[in-house]
Design a protein around this motif. Structure first.
Motif, PDB file in Angstrom:
ATOM      1  N   UNK A  64       0.840  -1.204   0.000  1.00 44.33           N
ATOM      2  CA  UNK A  64       0.000   0.000   0.000  1.00 44.33           C
ATOM      3  C   UNK A  64       0.874   1.253   0.000  1.00 44.33           C
ATOM      4  N   UNK A  65       1.935   1.240   0.820  1.00 48.09           N
ATOM      5  CA  UNK A  65       2.861   2.380   0.873  1.00 48.09           C
ATOM      6  C   UNK A  65       3.470   2.660  -0.497  1.00 48.09           C
ATOM      7  N   UNK A  66       3.761   1.601  -1.255  1.00 50.57           N
ATOM      8  CA  UNK A  66       4.379   1.760  -2.572  1.00 50.57           C
ATOM      9  C   UNK A  66       3.392   2.192  -3.645  1.00 50.57           C
ATOM     10  N   UNK A  67       2.140   2.373  -3.254  1.00 45.28           N
ATOM     11  CA  UNK A  67       1.144   2.884  -4.193  1.00 45.28           C
ATOM     12  C   UNK A  67       0.297   1.831  -4.863  1.00 45.28           C
ATOM     13  N   UNK A  68       0.458   0.560  -4.476  1.00 45.87           N
ATOM     14  CA  UNK A  68      -0.404  -0.481  -5.023  1.00 45.87           C
ATOM     15  C   UNK A  68      -1.801  -0.381  -4.416  1.00 45.87           C
ATOM     16  N   UNK A  69      -2.792  -0.732  -5.197  1.00 47.85           N
ATOM     17  CA  UNK A  69      -4.173  -0.811  -4.714  1.00 47.85           C
ATOM     18  C   UNK A  69      -4.433  -2.287  -4.381  1.00 47.85           C
ATOM     19  N   UNK A  70      -4.369  -2.606  -3.094  1.00 45.92           N
ATOM     20  CA  UNK A  70      -4.382  -4.001  -2.665  1.00 45.92           C
ATOM     21  C   UNK A  70      -5.771  -4.438  -2.221  1.00 45.92           C
ATOM     22  N   UNK A  71      -6.251  -5.540  -2.784  1.00 50.23           N
ATOM     23  CA  UNK A  71      -7.440  -6.196  -2.232  1.00 50.23           C
ATOM     24  C   UNK A  71      -6.934  -7.407  -1.449  1.00 50.23           C
ATOM     25  N   UNK A  72      -7.010  -7.272  -0.135  1.00 53.85           N
ATOM     26  CA  UNK A  72      -6.465  -8.279   0.774  1.00 53.85           C
ATOM     27  C   UNK A  72      -7.625  -9.082   1.353  1.00 53.85           C
ATOM     28  N   UNK A  73      -7.681 -10.364   1.004  1.00 55.42           N
ATOM     29  CA  UNK A  73      -8.741 -11.260   1.480  1.00 55.42           C
ATOM     30  C   UNK A  73      -8.138 -12.232   2.502  1.00 55.42           C
ATOM     31  N   UNK A 126      -7.225  -4.437   9.441  1.00 52.62           N
ATOM     32  CA  UNK A 126      -8.230  -5.391   8.946  1.00 52.62           C
ATOM     33  C   UNK A 126      -8.049  -5.603   7.452  1.00 52.62           C
ATOM     34  N   UNK A 127      -8.339  -6.821   6.951  1.00 49.56           N
ATOM     35  CA  UNK A 127      -8.236  -7.055   5.512  1.00 49.56           C
ATOM     36  C   UNK A 127      -9.329  -6.316   4.764  1.00 49.56           C
ATOM     37  N   UNK A 128      -9.210  -6.298   3.449  1.00 44.34           N
ATOM     38  CA  UNK A 128     -10.242  -5.653   2.627  1.00 44.34           C
ATOM     39  C   UNK A 128     -11.553  -6.424   2.725  1.00 44.34           C
ATOM     40  N   UNK A 129     -11.464  -7.752   2.733  1.00 39.80           N
ATOM     41  CA  UNK A 129     -12.626  -8.639   2.822  1.00 39.80           C
ATOM     42  C   UNK A 129     -12.262  -9.785   3.759  1.00 39.80           C
ATOM     43  N   UNK A 130     -13.198 -10.159   4.626  1.00 43.13           N
ATOM     44  CA  UNK A 130     -12.964 -11.269   5.543  1.00 43.13           C
ATOM     45  C   UNK A 130     -14.117 -12.272   5.412  1.00 43.13           C
ATOM     46  N   UNK A 239     -13.605 -13.474  -4.932  1.00 47.58           N
ATOM     47  CA  UNK A 239     -13.253 -12.090  -4.618  1.00 47.58           C
ATOM     48  C   UNK A 239     -12.017 -11.577  -5.350  1.00 47.58           C
ATOM     49  N   UNK A 240     -11.203 -12.489  -5.898  1.00 48.85           N
ATOM     50  CA  UNK A 240      -9.976 -12.052  -6.560  1.00 48.85           C
ATOM     51  C   UNK A 240      -9.877 -12.514  -8.007  1.00 48.85           C
ATOM     52  N   UNK A 241     -10.854 -13.319  -8.463  1.00 48.55           N
ATOM     53  CA  UNK A 241     -10.838 -13.786  -9.837  1.00 48.55           C
ATOM     54  C   UNK A 241     -10.032 -15.058 -10.004  1.00 48.55           C
TER      55      UNK A 241
END
Length: 496
Positions: A64-73, A126-130, A239-241
């Motif tokens: 996230x700090x590096x600018x990535x848009x992270x979907x964390x499940x 917290x993750x993006x989706x749990x 959720x992630x394909x």
């Protein structure tokens, strides 16, 4: 200084699938899909649960700090995880419910709430989706049907099993763990109910529920419940394909759980859906893995309260987090009070140095050439998340800060600001340490500081009156409770 986009081009991680450190190349950059196996919630979280939570929190924070848009499940297992991680036996959550004479979902809710509380105390985001396994039965049934349609599973007495030998003819079972079917067959123990399987290496995709089994759902094959491995494949895809970037978890999940996940995905999709598999190593006690099944675990709540016979004292949650981050995530960490207390002292040094930065008076000119700490910290994180090397850089910066405080060296206002940014970025934002007093009101902290200043003023008055006994008593009593008093030419200062 390189931009964050340039810095992330150098990020490499160890891929358990290829057994090599490789550049991380998200398929749809700047988007990153990351799935991590969460807990089975039938008991309190222990130190072994903290390790993957903190490891992948570090990765989540850094990406996230590096600018990535992270979907964390990060999933929650609340059904289908049977005793001994096997295909027979009682569901771990149902067993707990039976022993306590409550509903299985009461067990889940109680321990999930406590897990979230522990994660908050450890400053795990917290993750993006749990997602929960019981909430995705439809997706798991659909996955099982796809595998049946592909010819890699069979129905037996209302249960559905994955046909490992048949799959192994067309693909390779064991690509992650390095095991082969012959070795697995040789080491597989006989279990009740295994006569349903064509081969002992086969694993359950769907289990027919016995009459006493409470947790059950209708399916085309029987009233039953999904196998343990099915949930992660089904929820990861949802959720992630069918092609995401990172799958993580503890090293103990490589076999059978993650190995079975890969086989399920290939059977259903025709190809592997995750290129990078990351695994943290274990927490051990006296060289043995910490775990509920072995009965040698210490819960996080016990660490925070000190109420366990193996603990000499209570430990702050940030000490636990720091203790885990001081070791590389792929190395084992052996618990001991000595190691935790060493971490506690190290953490105090870093926190104290950060507090000292706010009190330093800038030098008019530079008397010390500072290393490029930021560049070195980025290089360490890009080298497979080497948090111990980042911490080593922060300790070196702490040495410079303490030298500036004692007057050995001079730091300019610009250098002091650089050190502030170093700690803010790497110590707090990325390593996830909480600043001292986080969560306390500013009025409370201000009153605390004024009380300390008053004590130092009284001590200064005692020294002026040559009342050395009072002066020494104030210093020594403060030292006993964790304060260090520094006497300088311009008066006395304090730090924790």
């Amino acid at each position: 200084m390189e931009s964050k986009e340039q810095i992330r081009e150098h990020l490499s991680v160890y891929n358990s699938r290829t057994r090599a450190i490789e550049p991380l190349r998200p398929k749809q950059s700047p988007h990153v899909g990351m799935y991590v196996c969460g807990p089975t919630v039938y008991g309190d979280a222990h130190l072994g649960h903290a390790r993957p939570a903190i490891t992948f929190d570090l990765l989540f924070r850094y990406l996230t700090h590096l600018g990535y848009k992270v979907r964390y499940v990060r999933n929650i297992t609340d059904v289908g995880h049977l005793e001994h991680d096997a295909d027979e036996g009682e569901d771990k959550i149902q067993k707990k419910a039976r022993l306590e004479q409550i509903e299985p979902m009461e067990v889940v809710q109680y321990y999930l709430t406590r897990y979230h509380k522990d994660m908050d105390l450890l400053n795990v985001l917290p993750p993006s989706i749990e997602p929960m396994a019981s909430g995705h039965i439809i997706e798991q049934i659909a996955l099982v049907q796809e595998i049946l349609d592909a010819g890699y599973a069979y129905v037996s007495n209302g249960s559905v099993y994955f046909d490992v030998p048949k799959y192994n003819k067309d693909h390779q079972y064991g690509v992650l763990s390095g095991r082969n079917i012959e070795d697995i067959l040789e080491n597989t123990r006989s279990l009740d109910g295994q006569e349903e399987k064509r081969s002992s290496v086969d694993f359950a995709l769907w289990k027919k529920a016995s009459p006493e089994h409470i947790m059950r759902w209708p399916s085309p094959w029987s009233d039953g419940f999904p196998g343990w491995h099915a949930e992660c494949t089904a929820m990861g895809r949802k959720y992630l394909g069918d092609g995401f970037d990172i799958h993580g978890g503890g090293m103990d999940l490589i076999f059978p759980h993650h190995e079975c996940e890969i086989a399920q995905a290939v059977a259903a999709e025709g190809h592997e859906i995750v290129p990078v598999w990351m695994h943290n190593n274990m927490i051990t006690i006296n060289g043995q893995k910490m775990g509920k099944s072995l009965g040698n675990f210490i819960t996080l709540e016990q660490f925070f309260s000190g109420e366990h016979e193996s603990l000499e004292k209570a430990y702050d949650p940030m000490v636990i987090r720091f203790f885990i981050l001081q070791a590389h995530y792929r190395s084992t960490v052996d618990f001991s009070n000595e190691a935790l207390q060493a971490s506690e002292k190290g953490l105090e040094r870093l926190m104290s140095a950060y507090a000292t930065l706010g009190k330093l008076k800038p030098a008019k000119q530079e008397t010390e050439v500072m290393p490029n700490y930021r560049e070195q910290c980025y290089a360490s994180l890009n080298d497979d998340l080497n948090s111990p090397k980042v911490i080593a850089e922060l300790f070196d910066a702490t040495r410079k800060i303490n030298q500036a405080e004692s007057g050995e060296i001079g730091l300019t206002a610009e250098q002091i600001e650089e050190l502030h940014q170093l700690f803010d970025t790497f110590f707090f934002e990325i390593l996830g340490m909480r600043p001292a007093g986080a969560g306390e009101s500013s009025a409370h902290l201000e009153a605390f500081g004024k009380a300390m200043d008053l004590l130092l003023e009284i001590r200064q008055g005692a020294k002026a009156a040559k009342d050395w006994a009072t002066s020494d008593k104030i210093r020594d009593e403060l030292k006993k409770i964790g304060f260090e008093i520094m006497d300088g030419k311009e008066g006395s200062t304090w730090r924790l």
